[in-house]
Design a protein around this motif. Sequence first.
Motif, PDB file in Angstrom:
ATOM      1  N   PHE A 106     -10.293   8.877  -0.487  1.00 36.96           N
ATOM      2  CA  PHE A 106      -9.190   8.283   0.261  1.00 36.96           C
ATOM      3  C   PHE A 106      -7.979   8.055  -0.648  1.00 36.96           C
ATOM      4  CE2 PHE A 106     -13.098   7.272   2.371  1.00 36.96           C
ATOM      5  CZ  PHE A 106     -12.811   7.354   3.731  1.00 36.96           C
ATOM      6  N   ASP A 107      -6.798   8.145  -0.036  1.00 40.54           N
ATOM      7  CA  ASP A 107      -5.551   7.872  -0.765  1.00 40.54           C
ATOM      8  C   ASP A 107      -5.391   6.380  -1.050  1.00 40.54           C
ATOM      9  OD1 ASP A 107      -4.253  10.612  -0.650  1.00 40.54           O
ATOM     10  OD2 ASP A 107      -4.537  10.213   1.492  1.00 40.54           O
TER      11      ASP A 107
ATOM     12  N   LEU B 267      -4.101   3.836  -4.583  1.00 36.34           N
ATOM     13  CA  LEU B 267      -3.977   2.379  -4.630  1.00 36.34           C
ATOM     14  C   LEU B 267      -5.144   1.713  -3.919  1.00 36.34           C
ATOM     15  CD1 LEU B 267      -0.170   1.934  -3.825  1.00 36.34           C
ATOM     16  CD2 LEU B 267      -1.286   1.568  -6.034  1.00 36.34           C
ATOM     17  N   LEU B 268      -5.607   0.616  -4.503  1.00 33.02           N
ATOM     18  CA  LEU B 268      -6.657  -0.200  -3.901  1.00 33.02           C
ATOM     19  C   LEU B 268      -6.168  -1.635  -3.852  1.00 33.02           C
ATOM     20  CD1 LEU B 268      -9.554  -0.706  -2.861  1.00 33.02           C
ATOM     21  CD2 LEU B 268     -10.266  -0.945  -5.259  1.00 33.02           C
ATOM     22  N   LEU B 269      -6.044  -2.182  -2.649  1.00 32.12           N
ATOM     23  CA  LEU B 269      -5.663  -3.580  -2.472  1.00 32.12           C
ATOM     24  C   LEU B 269      -6.958  -4.381  -2.393  1.00 32.12           C
ATOM     25  CD1 LEU B 269      -3.014  -5.103  -2.301  1.00 32.12           C
ATOM     26  CD2 LEU B 269      -3.080  -4.863   0.169  1.00 32.12           C
TER      27      LEU B 269
ATOM     28  N   LEU C  68       0.796  -1.225   0.000  1.00 32.66           N
ATOM     29  CA  LEU C  68       0.000   0.000   0.000  1.00 32.66           C
ATOM     30  C   LEU C  68       0.831   1.280   0.000  1.00 32.66           C
ATOM     31  CD1 LEU C  68      -2.905  -0.975   2.428  1.00 32.66           C
ATOM     32  CD2 LEU C  68      -3.125  -0.378   0.016  1.00 32.66           C
ATOM     33  N   GLU C  69       2.136   1.171   0.300  1.00 28.58           N
ATOM     34  CA  GLU C  69       3.038   2.335   0.271  1.00 28.58           C
ATOM     35  C   GLU C  69       2.472   3.483   1.122  1.00 28.58           C
ATOM     36  OE1 GLU C  69       3.651   3.343  -3.830  1.00 28.58           O
ATOM     37  OE2 GLU C  69       4.387   1.344  -4.364  1.00 28.58           O
ATOM     38  N   LEU C  70       2.102   3.159   2.351  1.00 20.77           N
ATOM     39  CA  LEU C  70       1.484   4.159   3.229  1.00 20.77           C
ATOM     40  C   LEU C  70       2.491   5.196   3.697  1.00 20.77           C
ATOM     41  CD1 LEU C  70      -0.715   1.753   5.382  1.00 20.77           C
ATOM     42  CD2 LEU C  70      -1.496   3.297   3.584  1.00 20.77           C
ATOM     43  N   GLU C  71       2.032   6.451   3.717  1.00 27.49           N
ATOM     44  CA  GLU C  71       2.851   7.571   4.159  1.00 27.49           C
ATOM     45  C   GLU C  71       2.104   8.367   5.224  1.00 27.49           C
ATOM     46  OE1 GLU C  71       5.893   8.079   3.370  1.00 27.49           O
ATOM     47  OE2 GLU C  71       6.089   6.623   1.729  1.00 27.49           O
ATOM     48  N   PRO C  72       2.843   9.089   6.104  1.00 26.80           N
ATOM     49  CA  PRO C  72       2.183   9.911   7.117  1.00 26.80           C
ATOM     50  C   PRO C  72       1.203  10.898   6.491  1.00 26.80           C
ATOM     51  CG  PRO C  72       4.526   9.716   7.591  1.00 26.80           C
ATOM     52  CD  PRO C  72       4.321   9.096   6.244  1.00 26.80           C
ATOM     53  N   GLY C  73       0.051  11.016   7.132  1.00 25.73           N
ATOM     54  CA  GLY C  73      -0.959  11.968   6.674  1.00 25.73           C
ATOM     55  C   GLY C  73      -1.956  11.410   5.680  1.00 25.73           C
TER      56      GLY C  73
ATOM     57  N   ASP D 133      -8.905 -17.161  -4.508  1.00 20.55           N
ATOM     58  CA  ASP D 133      -9.047 -15.721  -4.702  1.00 20.55           C
ATOM     59  C   ASP D 133      -7.768 -15.182  -5.333  1.00 20.55           C
ATOM     60  OD1 ASP D 133     -11.433 -15.968  -3.173  1.00 20.55           O
ATOM     61  OD2 ASP D 133     -10.260 -15.786  -1.328  1.00 20.55           O
ATOM     62  N   LEU D 134      -7.829 -13.930  -5.775  1.00 26.91           N
ATOM     63  CA  LEU D 134      -6.641 -13.237  -6.248  1.00 26.91           C
ATOM     64  C   LEU D 134      -6.488 -11.937  -5.466  1.00 26.91           C
ATOM     65  CD1 LEU D 134      -6.817 -13.534 -10.156  1.00 26.91           C
ATOM     66  CD2 LEU D 134      -5.360 -14.823  -8.595  1.00 26.91           C
ATOM     67  N   LEU D 135      -5.317 -11.745  -4.885  1.00 26.79           N
ATOM     68  CA  LEU D 135      -4.996 -10.473  -4.246  1.00 26.79           C
ATOM     69  C   LEU D 135      -4.457  -9.554  -5.334  1.00 26.79           C
ATOM     70  CD1 LEU D 135      -4.727  -8.817  -1.640  1.00 26.79           C
ATOM     71  CD2 LEU D 135      -2.395  -9.689  -1.433  1.00 26.79           C
ATOM     72  N   CYS D 136      -5.145  -8.436  -5.563  1.00 27.37           N
ATOM     73  CA  CYS D 136      -4.814  -7.542  -6.671  1.00 27.37           C
ATOM     74  C   CYS D 136      -4.435  -6.162  -6.139  1.00 27.37           C
ATOM     75  CB  CYS D 136      -5.999  -7.384  -7.620  1.00 27.37           C
ATOM     76  SG  CYS D 136      -6.710  -8.918  -8.237  1.00 27.37           S
ATOM     77  N   LEU D 137      -3.280  -5.665  -6.559  1.00 23.28           N
ATOM     78  CA  LEU D 137      -2.901  -4.282  -6.262  1.00 23.28           C
ATOM     79  C   LEU D 137      -3.323  -3.431  -7.457  1.00 23.28           C
ATOM     80  CD1 LEU D 137      -1.486  -2.273  -4.350  1.00 23.28           C
ATOM     81  CD2 LEU D 137       0.618  -2.683  -5.645  1.00 23.28           C
TER      82      LEU D 137
END
Length: 389
Positions: free
Chosen positions: A178-179, A203-205, A105-110, A215-219
Amino acid sequence: MSSSQSEIVSEYQTTLLLAAERFFGRGRIPKRIRQAFMDTPRHLFAKRFYSSAKQDWVDLETADLRDHLTELYSDHPLCIYRDKNGKSLSTVSQPSLVLYMIDLLELEPGQSVFELGGGSGWNAALMAHLVGKKGKILSLEIIEELTPSAQAALEELNLNQVCFRSGDANLGSDEGNFDRGVFTASAWDLPACFYQQIKPKGLLLYVFKAQPNYDLLCLLRKTDQSHFESELHFSCSFVPVTGSNSQPNLPAIPVSKLPPQGEMAELAWNDIKIADTAIPEFIDFTKLVFDCQQSYLVENDELAFDEEFWAVGNPKDGNLLLYNEDRLLLYGDDTNLIKFRRTAKRWQKAKQPGIEDLKLSVYAASNAPETSNDQWAVNRGDSTFIWGI
């Protein structure tokens, strides 16, 4: 928790991180994620879980935590809720997979995150450490009974940036865009609201219910208001989404119960020009691109049970091509046979790609484009999934 207990838990967490790194396969787990994991003890979010070791429910309010640390900090999912029939509806997911998903997800502050399926709250808590106090996590959980314990654990860790509440995330949120978005359950369709809720380039996981058995985990990356592109997808297994976007129930249909399908012809795989050794892989490919969720049963006098087949075509128009690893049965004209042969030719020309090698684009159903010769469209409710070579 006493200081001695905290030290013991930290030791178990460290050991679990080592196991998770082997799963990663991409080098060392980033430092920020490692720290988030250490700051978010898993047992706080599994106050009541089903013990595979004891074959019974464990309540940590009354049990001795030390007796269960091995299971709580193993790299396996923990069931925290079952229905009256004993079917698992919610788990604290496998830690290595959770950490891998959070890294994707490459999460960043904020940043802000919309989570479908809050479950125990553990995933939301981990993400909260990464977006920081100025970030926001909205986590919606459809099973109301899970909400109080998740909220209590989040409050214990002072993670006020998480809004965890009961609700059907398939219907979207009224709290803006949402980011990032994340599914923690497998979905048959991508609800229309996510095309509006995720910001451009966000991005949507997403967990796609590819077939009944996987199932398939898709980024997915948002490219415009009605389109996502997959940056990777791979096989996995999650509990299914419930609520307004739950998967249709498709029990196998006996062919004898269908309207007349016309004359039946039995074919051999040689007629499709697929090598015997490649048949299983080609079947996996076709079940995905032709969206073979529905299976069919054919009576066989030589067997004690009806044979199960997948199908290309629509039984309503009287044309079907049924297939499994041993047989192909053609009903009606050769329309579906031609389609199947062309697909086999393209697949072999592309050097027999596996599922993870395919290109996936996801469109709002109302804006899906026409497909080319090397693409197959799967229409599911609000969304159209386009698979390409």
